[in-house]
Design an enzyme around this catalytic site. Sequence first.
Site, PDB file in Angstrom:
ATOM      1  N   GLU A  85      -4.133  -2.824   2.008  1.00 52.71           N
ATOM      2  CA  GLU A  85      -4.507  -1.768   1.053  1.00 52.71           C
ATOM      3  C   GLU A  85      -4.600  -2.356  -0.348  1.00 52.71           C
ATOM      4  O   GLU A  85      -3.841  -3.279  -0.674  1.00 52.71           O
ATOM      5  CB  GLU A  85      -3.398  -0.709   1.013  1.00 52.71           C
ATOM      6  CG  GLU A  85      -3.436   0.287   2.141  1.00 52.71           C
ATOM      7  CD  GLU A  85      -2.214   1.198   2.056  1.00 52.71           C
ATOM      8  OE1 GLU A  85      -2.263   2.158   1.283  1.00 52.71           O
ATOM      9  OE2 GLU A  85      -1.227   0.913   2.738  1.00 52.71           O
ATOM     10  N   ALA A 113       3.254  -7.256  -4.858  1.00 57.19           N
ATOM     11  CA  ALA A 113       3.094  -7.096  -3.411  1.00 57.19           C
ATOM     12  C   ALA A 113       3.777  -5.795  -3.033  1.00 57.19           C
ATOM     13  O   ALA A 113       4.531  -5.218  -3.828  1.00 57.19           O
ATOM     14  CB  ALA A 113       3.743  -8.273  -2.682  1.00 57.19           C
ATOM     15  N   LYS A 114       3.519  -5.367  -1.814  1.00 54.23           N
ATOM     16  CA  LYS A 114       4.043  -4.066  -1.381  1.00 54.23           C
ATOM     17  C   LYS A 114       5.562  -3.970  -1.486  1.00 54.23           C
ATOM     18  O   LYS A 114       6.108  -2.916  -1.795  1.00 54.23           O
ATOM     19  CB  LYS A 114       3.622  -3.796   0.055  1.00 54.23           C
ATOM     20  CG  LYS A 114       2.380  -2.934   0.155  1.00 54.23           C
ATOM     21  CD  LYS A 114       2.131  -2.588   1.602  1.00 54.23           C
ATOM     22  CE  LYS A 114       1.289  -1.330   1.701  1.00 54.23           C
ATOM     23  NZ  LYS A 114       1.011  -0.959   3.082  1.00 54.23           N
ATOM     24  N   ARG A 115       6.237  -5.102  -1.218  1.00 55.51           N
ATOM     25  CA  ARG A 115       7.698  -5.064  -1.207  1.00 55.51           C
ATOM     26  C   ARG A 115       8.290  -4.743  -2.589  1.00 55.51           C
ATOM     27  O   ARG A 115       9.463  -4.434  -2.712  1.00 55.51           O
ATOM     28  CB  ARG A 115       8.258  -6.400  -0.703  1.00 55.51           C
ATOM     29  CG  ARG A 115       7.978  -7.540  -1.640  1.00 55.51           C
ATOM     30  CD  ARG A 115       8.344  -8.895  -1.065  1.00 55.51           C
ATOM     31  NE  ARG A 115       7.676  -9.941  -1.802  1.00 55.51           N
ATOM     32  CZ  ARG A 115       8.066 -10.401  -2.972  1.00 55.51           C
ATOM     33  NH1 ARG A 115       9.157  -9.932  -3.544  1.00 55.51           N
ATOM     34  NH2 ARG A 115       7.374 -11.333  -3.590  1.00 55.51           N
TER      35      ARG A 115
END
Length: 310
Positions: free
Chosen positions: A15, A242-244
């Site tokens: 995404e 990043a997503k994290r």
Amino acid sequence: MIAAAGRFAPSPTGELHLGNLRTALVAWLSARSQGLGFVVRMEDLDLITSSPVHESSQLSALAAMGLDWDGDVVRQSERFARYEDAIAVLTARGHTYPCYCTRREIREASSAPQGALAADGTYPGTCRHLDDALRSRYAAEGRRPALRLFADDAVVEVVDEIHGLVRVVVDDVVLRRNDGVPAYNLAVVVDDAAQDVAEVVRGDDLLSSTPRHVLLQGLLGLPTPRYRHVSLVLGADGVRLAKRHGAVTPGQLAEMGIGTAQMLGLLASSLGLAEPGEVVTAHGLIERFRLDVLPREPWVLPPNLQRSVS
Ligand code: GLU
């Protein structure tokens, strides 16, 4: 073809997050504020990590922000023949050579004293002058070569319109990987020219690759666009977003009650184009767009978004 254009060229491997969307917003505003077209290109050369699901989620995220594009979305996976044509031109002019090195060999060669040319993980030139006997031996061992650019230690200068002058010795970058897949650094040059891209606005992690692109443009007789490299978004740890890191995708933000309009306001204020908390639309920002207010420093994800969604 779309008249001279700006572009956004994501890799459909996940995404889009605030970092990608912020770059897309600048690319779109920059193009539209000059009356340029705007094209979207999916950089899906790597068929293993790319997926149509990510492509459609990325296009929806752009559309939801009000970023429109002209013409059809171009996919690099459908254009391998164009990249091979460019490779054939470079090869005919003596600007390529096969490289049989493994990653490990490159690492070792780069850290050896004679690998002085190889700053920063660039290729130390090991296979530049392989004799035929060695080439045949490698081929007999079943090693499949990558194809590299013979850059001949060219020194290339680029004036980025945000960061200023960049001057580097271009390394012998890979043009075709040893699995036969054309490399990003070649494809981007072929496609920006084919799509009549007048300006490239992208993340400043690619600033150091730009001299490679400019060299390739020269060797292929293609025009050089303007370059505007946008600062990245970082997580609290100072690493590229990043997503994290927390709530970084439109979906994650929505879970926190932050809708598209608010997200757009947040991105615009991080770029110096809106007041904090101001409600804006992408269209409304076009007339405010100014290159000289864009920050050169990275933007750190605001604390309220950090790691609040796992
Ligand atoms: N596909 C690259 C990325 O998603 C961007 C390449 C470019 O804009 O030239 O990071």
